[in-house]
Design a protein around this motif. Structure first.
Motif: not given
Length: 495
Positions: A105-107, A225-228, A237-244, A299-303
């Protein structure tokens, strides 16, 4: 011959079960066992019920009584503890699996809000910091109300934060929704669950921790890969709803938790007494400093790894897949380290120092690698070693403070190390903005982990290579009188 006293069971000899009960308890069995048949006087069955031993001492259904009703002399090393492991497995996946995959989501956030990398990095950093800084609150609430309702409420907050984030129109909204609200939910789930788990295991604690925390590796492999894919089909926005919707499953994880009372609990005192003891415990304070340094770079690599690969010309999907490769190695590292932590004699802190050192070295080498093959090798090395340090990190704490202080100790550690989680990612993003690349970011992250390794060397018995060290919780249990006599009832008498 010993005979039953009850009119319903008169003229029947006592079985071997009651004879064994008499030998174990050392109390008279005249309320249960009565006169031979040639004696005429017999008490009614109501007398048998009122003067007999407690229900939990003889009835087979006593195993159905919740464990919080009884006080065990030591952790059971199994039983319902494996259900707690299952709960911790899914809970770690839904907390840190989501955090580790948030670099996808960062990019999108940088492009959507047209902000600098340092400002966007604060989203994950605030979430990690709130999760860790709020851990003492989760620990205190779990001590008072038990971990089950606390974790279930935390699941609701985590899901609600992600849902509100999908309606964000500025970074401030993301700071408040994901960082503050979801972070508060994570604070109420992670620490109480691991503290509850550590109380169920002693000899197999590292293995149980390793199995529980494999949820982070599996979910990182699946979520990146799922989030991508969700971003490419539903936008952020839709991705965050599904993460919720995924985060709401934390409520079910909390429902599986069952508190456990141990004999050691009576010797450690209340929360204030435990806190006073911990802040005067030198090894505990040094261990807390070490974890804070480790947490700063962990956590640096994961961000920023995905963003670093994009700077090198990688496509977004292969870059996200490299996180999945690291997650597979992370999974293997957690299980292997959990098994080694229980099998290798001596303090677990030595294994923690080894894995932390190797993780720091792999982080510092990331900017050097340019070829795809080299980057994959480094991702595997980082994933294995960073995953391996996690279960032993949580297994060291009971050796320092004992099982009875786990809720308070783990909450305090998580609160202090939140400083590292809060500053790590923004510092990395700031170095990227200043230098134009992530070279300094990864090198500095590796230095923080190497510094934490140096502090771990100062822990007690670190250089002891003789017999396996006894653990503080075992020493406390040995000092307690674990033979708890059954309460004497009126009418009990020796035969």
């Amino acid at each position: 011959m010993i005979w039953f006293r009850s009119g319903l069971f008169s003229r029947r000899p006592a079985g071997p079960r009651l004879r064994a009960l008499a030998a174990v308890t050392g109390v008279g069995l005249s309320p249960l066992l009565g006169r031979p048949p040639w004696r005429k006087a017999q008490a009614p069955f109501s007398t048998f019920l009122s003067t007999s031993l407690p229900f939990s001492a003889w009835h087979p259904a006593a195993s159905l009584v919740p464990p919080q009703m009884a006080r065990r002399a030591e952790p059971p090393d199994g039983g319902w503890g494996w259900m707690v492991v299952l709960s911790a497995f899914f809970q770690s996946a839904l907390v840190f699996g989501v955090l580790r995959s948030f670099g996808v989501f960062f990019v999108e956030f940088v492009a959507a809000f047209e902000e600098q990398a340092a400002r966007v990095s604060w989203i994950a950093s605030i979430g990690i910091a709130v999760q860790q800084f709020g851990s003492p609150i989760g620990s205190a609430l779990s001590t008072k109300f038990g971990p089950r309702p606390v974790v279930m409420i935390g699941g609701v907050l985590a899901a609600l934060g992600m849902l509100l984030a999908s309606f964000a129109t500025s970074l401030t909204h993301l700071y408040l929704s994901i960082g503050l609200l979801s972070g508060s939910g994570w604070a109420l789930t992670f620490t109480p669950t691991l503290a509850c788990l550590s109380r169920y295991f002693s000899r197999r604690r590292s293995l149980a921790m390793g199995l529980a925390l494999t949820g982070v590796g599996l979910s990182s492999f699946a979520f990146a890969p799922l989030f991508q894919w969700l971003l490419s089909h539903y936008a952020w926005r839709g991705a965050l709803m599904l993460v919720s919707a995924l985060s709401f499953h934390l409520v079910a994880c909390g429902a599986l938790l069952r508190p456990l009372s141990l004999a050691e609990d009576t010797a450690v005192g209340g929360p204030v007494s435990q806190l006073t003891s911990l802040i005067h415990n030198g090894p505990f304070l040094r261990y807390t400093i070490a974890l804070t340094l480790i947490n700063t770079g962990y956590f640096i690599p994961y961000v920023h790894l995905v963003a670093h690969l994009l700077d090198l010309g990688w496509d977004p999907l292969p870059a996200a897949f490299l996180l999945s490769v690291a997650a597979i190695a992370d999974l293997v590292g957690r299980v292997a380290s959990g098994w080694l932590g229980d099998a290798v004699p001596g303090p677990v802190a030595r294994l923690l120092m080894l894995w932390t050192t190797l993780t720091g070295v792999s982080l510092a080498l990331f900017p050097v690698a340019q070829a795809p093959t080299t980057l994959v090798v480094l991702a595997v090395a980082y994933g294995f070693t960073s995953g391996a340090l996690t279960p032993v990190a949580f297994s060291v704490l009971p050796e320092l403070v004992g099982t009875g202080r786990m809720y308070c100790g783990l909450g305090l550690v998580q609160m202090v190390e939140s400083i590292g989680g809060l500053l790590g990612a923004p510092l990395s993003g700031y170095l990227r903005d200043v230098t134009g690349s992530y070279t300094a970011s990864f090198v500095v992250a590796g230095v923080f982990l190497l510094a934490g390794s140096g502090v771990l060397i100062t822990l007690p018995r670190f250089f002891c290579f003789s017999a396996p060290t006894s653990r503080p919780q075992d020493l406390v249990i040995e000092a307690l009188d674990t033979k708890v006599p059954l309460p004497k009832q009126e009418g009990l008498e020796e035969n």
